[in-house]
Design an enzyme around this catalytic site. Structure first.
Site, PDB file in Angstrom:
ATOM      1  N   CYS A  20     -12.793  -2.185   6.969  1.00  0.00           N
ATOM      2  CA  CYS A  20     -12.298  -0.860   7.220  1.00  0.00           C
ATOM      3  C   CYS A  20     -13.365   0.332   7.374  1.00  0.00           C
ATOM      4  O   CYS A  20     -13.166   1.289   7.796  1.00  0.00           O
ATOM      5  CB  CYS A  20     -11.291  -0.275   6.045  1.00  0.00           C
ATOM      6  SG  CYS A  20      -9.761  -1.559   5.871  1.00  0.00           S
ATOM      7  N   HIS A  67     -11.223   7.386   6.348  1.00  0.00           N
ATOM      8  CA  HIS A  67     -10.477   6.226   6.416  1.00  0.00           C
ATOM      9  C   HIS A  67      -8.873   6.331   6.106  1.00  0.00           C
ATOM     10  O   HIS A  67      -8.899   6.897   4.862  1.00  0.00           O
ATOM     11  CB  HIS A  67     -11.191   5.209   5.995  1.00  0.00           C
ATOM     12  CG  HIS A  67     -10.424   3.840   5.905  1.00  0.00           C
ATOM     13  ND1 HIS A  67      -9.522   3.351   7.111  1.00  0.00           N
ATOM     14  CD2 HIS A  67      -9.899   2.870   5.042  1.00  0.00           C
ATOM     15  CE1 HIS A  67      -8.971   1.995   6.789  1.00  0.00           C
ATOM     16  NE2 HIS A  67      -9.212   1.704   5.531  1.00  0.00           N
ATOM     17  N   ASN A 127      -2.700   1.784   7.166  1.00  0.00           N
ATOM     18  CA  ASN A 127      -4.002   1.485   6.968  1.00  0.00           C
ATOM     19  C   ASN A 127      -4.280   0.561   8.255  1.00  0.00           C
ATOM     20  O   ASN A 127      -3.896  -0.533   8.534  1.00  0.00           O
ATOM     21  CB  ASN A 127      -4.330   0.610   5.722  1.00  0.00           C
ATOM     22  CG  ASN A 127      -5.814   0.448   5.827  1.00  0.00           C
ATOM     23  OD1 ASN A 127      -6.649   0.057   6.721  1.00  0.00           O
ATOM     24  ND2 ASN A 127      -6.420   0.176   4.461  1.00  0.00           N
TER      25      ASN A 127
HETATM   26  N1  ACO Z   1       6.738  -2.401  -3.773  1.00  0.00           N
HETATM   27  C1  ACO Z   1       7.079  -2.187  -5.280  1.00  0.00           C
HETATM   28  N2  ACO Z   1       6.354  -2.557  -6.221  1.00  0.00           N
HETATM   29  C2  ACO Z   1       4.930  -2.922  -5.882  1.00  0.00           C
HETATM   30  C3  ACO Z   1       4.576  -3.120  -4.392  1.00  0.00           C
HETATM   31  C4  ACO Z   1       5.423  -2.869  -3.535  1.00  0.00           C
HETATM   32  N3  ACO Z   1       5.425  -2.976  -2.135  1.00  0.00           N
HETATM   33  N4  ACO Z   1       3.227  -3.567  -4.604  1.00  0.00           N
HETATM   34  C5  ACO Z   1       3.052  -3.760  -5.828  1.00  0.00           C
HETATM   35  N5  ACO Z   1       3.961  -3.299  -6.480  1.00  0.00           N
HETATM   36  C6  ACO Z   1       4.038  -3.270  -7.992  1.00  0.00           C
HETATM   37  C7  ACO Z   1       2.738  -4.040  -8.608  1.00  0.00           C
HETATM   38  O1  ACO Z   1       3.452  -5.509  -8.699  1.00  0.00           O
HETATM   39  C8  ACO Z   1       2.743  -3.611 -10.017  1.00  0.00           C
HETATM   40  O2  ACO Z   1       3.813  -4.076 -10.951  1.00  0.00           O
HETATM   41  P1  ACO Z   1       3.430  -4.721 -12.427  1.00  0.00           P
HETATM   42  O3  ACO Z   1       2.862  -3.349 -13.052  1.00  0.00           O
HETATM   43  O4  ACO Z   1       4.681  -5.022 -12.839  1.00  0.00           O
HETATM   44  O5  ACO Z   1       2.264  -5.507 -12.167  1.00  0.00           O
HETATM   45  C9  ACO Z   1       2.716  -2.229  -9.655  1.00  0.00           C
HETATM   46  O6  ACO Z   1       3.491  -2.210  -8.402  1.00  0.00           O
HETATM   47  C10 ACO Z   1       1.605  -1.478  -9.888  1.00  0.00           C
HETATM   48  O7  ACO Z   1       0.561  -1.930  -8.879  1.00  0.00           O
HETATM   49  P2  ACO Z   1      -0.870  -1.696  -8.547  1.00  0.00           P
HETATM   50  O8  ACO Z   1      -1.430  -2.386  -7.722  1.00  0.00           O
HETATM   51  O9  ACO Z   1      -1.440  -1.220  -9.876  1.00  0.00           O
HETATM   52  O10 ACO Z   1      -0.325  -0.183  -7.904  1.00  0.00           O
HETATM   53  P3  ACO Z   1      -1.267   1.137  -7.376  1.00  0.00           P
HETATM   54  O11 ACO Z   1      -0.956   2.284  -7.844  1.00  0.00           O
HETATM   55  O12 ACO Z   1      -2.862   0.718  -7.620  1.00  0.00           O
HETATM   56  O13 ACO Z   1      -1.072   0.987  -5.879  1.00  0.00           O
HETATM   57  C11 ACO Z   1      -2.146   0.305  -3.739  1.00  0.00           C
HETATM   58  C12 ACO Z   1      -1.439  -0.022  -5.176  1.00  0.00           C
HETATM   59  C13 ACO Z   1      -1.230   1.037  -2.761  1.00  0.00           C
HETATM   60  C14 ACO Z   1      -2.507  -0.986  -3.222  1.00  0.00           C
HETATM   61  C15 ACO Z   1      -3.489   1.067  -4.242  1.00  0.00           C
HETATM   62  O14 ACO Z   1      -4.076   0.549  -5.324  1.00  0.00           O
HETATM   63  C16 ACO Z   1      -4.621   1.117  -3.329  1.00  0.00           C
HETATM   64  O15 ACO Z   1      -4.186   2.034  -2.252  1.00  0.00           O
HETATM   65  N6  ACO Z   1      -5.586   0.560  -3.107  1.00  0.00           N
HETATM   66  C17 ACO Z   1      -6.741   0.470  -2.317  1.00  0.00           C
HETATM   67  C18 ACO Z   1      -6.644  -0.131  -0.972  1.00  0.00           C
HETATM   68  C19 ACO Z   1      -7.765   0.298  -0.167  1.00  0.00           C
HETATM   69  O16 ACO Z   1      -8.067   1.442   0.017  1.00  0.00           O
HETATM   70  N7  ACO Z   1      -8.401  -0.757   0.510  1.00  0.00           N
HETATM   71  C20 ACO Z   1      -9.273  -0.400   1.255  1.00  0.00           C
HETATM   72  C21 ACO Z   1      -9.319  -0.434   2.600  1.00  0.00           C
HETATM   73  S1  ACO Z   1      -8.366  -2.131   3.264  1.00  0.00           S
HETATM   74  C22 ACO Z   1      -9.564  -2.872   3.747  1.00  0.00           C
HETATM   75  O17 ACO Z   1     -10.727  -2.957   3.722  1.00  0.00           O
HETATM   76  C23 ACO Z   1      -8.786  -4.032   4.815  1.00  0.00           C
END
Ligand code: ACO
Length: 323
Positions: free
Chosen positions: A114, A250, A280
């Site tokens: 990314c 990004h 993304n």
């Molecule tokens: N629908 C419903 N529930 C979901 C979904 C979904 N699509 N996905 C995950 N959940 C659930 C999880 O299972 C978890 O449930 P649990 O508490 O029962 O275990 C709950 O939602 C919370 O999950 P988290 O991962 O803690 O949620 P968070 O608020 O962190 O959001 C996200 C997740 C959107 C992925 C976020 O963490 C994020 O954006 N992270 C950074 C991603 C990023 O910037 N990546 C870098 C670039 S990508 C690259 O380099 C290729």
């Protein structure tokens, strides 16, 4: 006097198929509301089956050439950021080179996930200021839909396909922070964080693999590292946060984008946001956002822009440029 890499053209391409969040509700335990509120994403584009990364990249490159009023003959080099090249080799960059009808110069891919476009811009700038090229086509292009695990709701709803391109040209500057062009860059990586975000396959392990991400762990690193890299590059340019007209981040998650702007002390009116429409798109997200922002009339000549990105590696960095 100083040689500067000035942006003289920008363009983008998005595949025709638009997939709204609601489409995932049919196959996964997820909702439009969850995806929107946790990531800011409302829709994304997915490439057609016969459309590959080099096709997306070529279309974006042609749009950037048209914007600049240039042809492929005017380009000395292509630097293409991607983690989803069509083939193991040759590089997607050389495939774009052939498609554009360019028979001189050189082309190569850059892989920093990314953060790829920031790494590509920094490398292209180095080629220009060191006298190895006068005009460089810098592309970010991805088909992340090809490495999704469609049963993993925590990743497959977040990514999209697309491409964006810039043309950098050597121009004379005064050597001050008022010059147009790239003023400073900052690149970082720390391979100890591999397990936070990776693809569980590849050529040497003999499979394509799928993207695996500990999203909340990546999130924890993002705001702090993005703020630090942006402020480091600004300082190198002799500038401060208050000089910034536009943050072009990004586009991974609206909460990361908002958190970084807040930490930098800048309002969201100074931030280009496209994550709602593109998801993304990894290395394509920054050039896509730059091109869309120009179309919207947000970015104008002489505006000071800071781009920043973090992704798999972890790898992260930023580029400060005056448009
Ligand atoms: N629908 C419903 N529930 C979901 C979904 C979904 N699509 N996905 C995950 N959940 C659930 C999880 O299972 C978890 O449930 P649990 O508490 O029962 O275990 C709950 O939602 C919370 O999950 P988290 O991962 O803690 O949620 P968070 O608020 O962190 O959001 C996200 C997740 C959107 C992925 C976020 O963490 C994020 O954006 N992270 C950074 C991603 C990023 O910037 N990546 C870098 C670039 S990508 C690259 O380099 C290729």
């Amino acid at each position: 006097m100083a040689g500067r890499s000035v942006v003289v053209g920008v363009g983008h391409y998005l595949p025709e198929r638009i997939v709204p969040n609601s489409e995932f509700e049919e196959t996964l335990d997820t909702t439009d509301e969850w995806i929107k509120s946790r990531s800011g994403i409302e829709r994304r584009h997915f490439a057609a089956e016969d459309e590959n990364t080099s096709d997306l990249a070529t279309n974006a490159a042609e749009a950037a050439l048209a914007d600049a009023g240039l042809t492929a003959d005017d380009i000395d080099a292509i630097v293409l950021a991607t983690s989803t090249a069509d083939l193991t080799f040759p590089s997607a960059a050389t495939m774009v080179q052939a498609r554009l009808g360019m028979t001189k110069g050189f082309a190569f891919d850059v892989q920093a996930v990314c953060a790829g476009f920031v790494f590509a811009l920094s490398n292209a700038n180095a080629l220009i200021v060191s006298g190895q090229a006068k005009r460089v086509l810098v592309i970010g292009a991805e088909t992340f839909s090809r490495i999704m695990d469609w049963s993993d709701r925590s990743t497959c709803v977040l990514f999209g396909d697309g491409a964006g391109a810039l043309i950098l040209e050597l121009q004379d500057g005064a050597g001050t922070a008022q010059d147009r062009g790239i003023l400073a860059t900052d690149l970082n990586s720390d391979g100890r964080y591999k397990d936070l975000l990776y693809v569980d396959g590849g050529v040497s392990t003999q499979s394509t693999g799928h993207l695996r991400m500990q999203g909340n762990q990546v999130f924890r690193h993002a705001v702090e590292k993005l703020t630090k890299t942006a402020e480091t590059a600004l300082e190198r340019a002799g500038l401060g946060n208050a000089d910034v007209d536009w943050i072009v981040p990004h586009q991974a998650n609206i909460r990361i984008i908002q958190g970084t702007a807040k930490k930098m002390g800048l309002p969201m009116e100074n931030v280009v946001v496209t994550v709602q429409d593109h998801g993304n798109t990894s290395a394509a997200s920054i050039p896509l956002a730059l091109s869309v922002a120009k179309q919207r009339g947000q970015i104008k000549q002489d505006d000071l822009i800071v781009t920043e990105a973090i992704g798999g590696g972890l790898a992260w960095g930023s580029v400060v440029l005056r448009w």
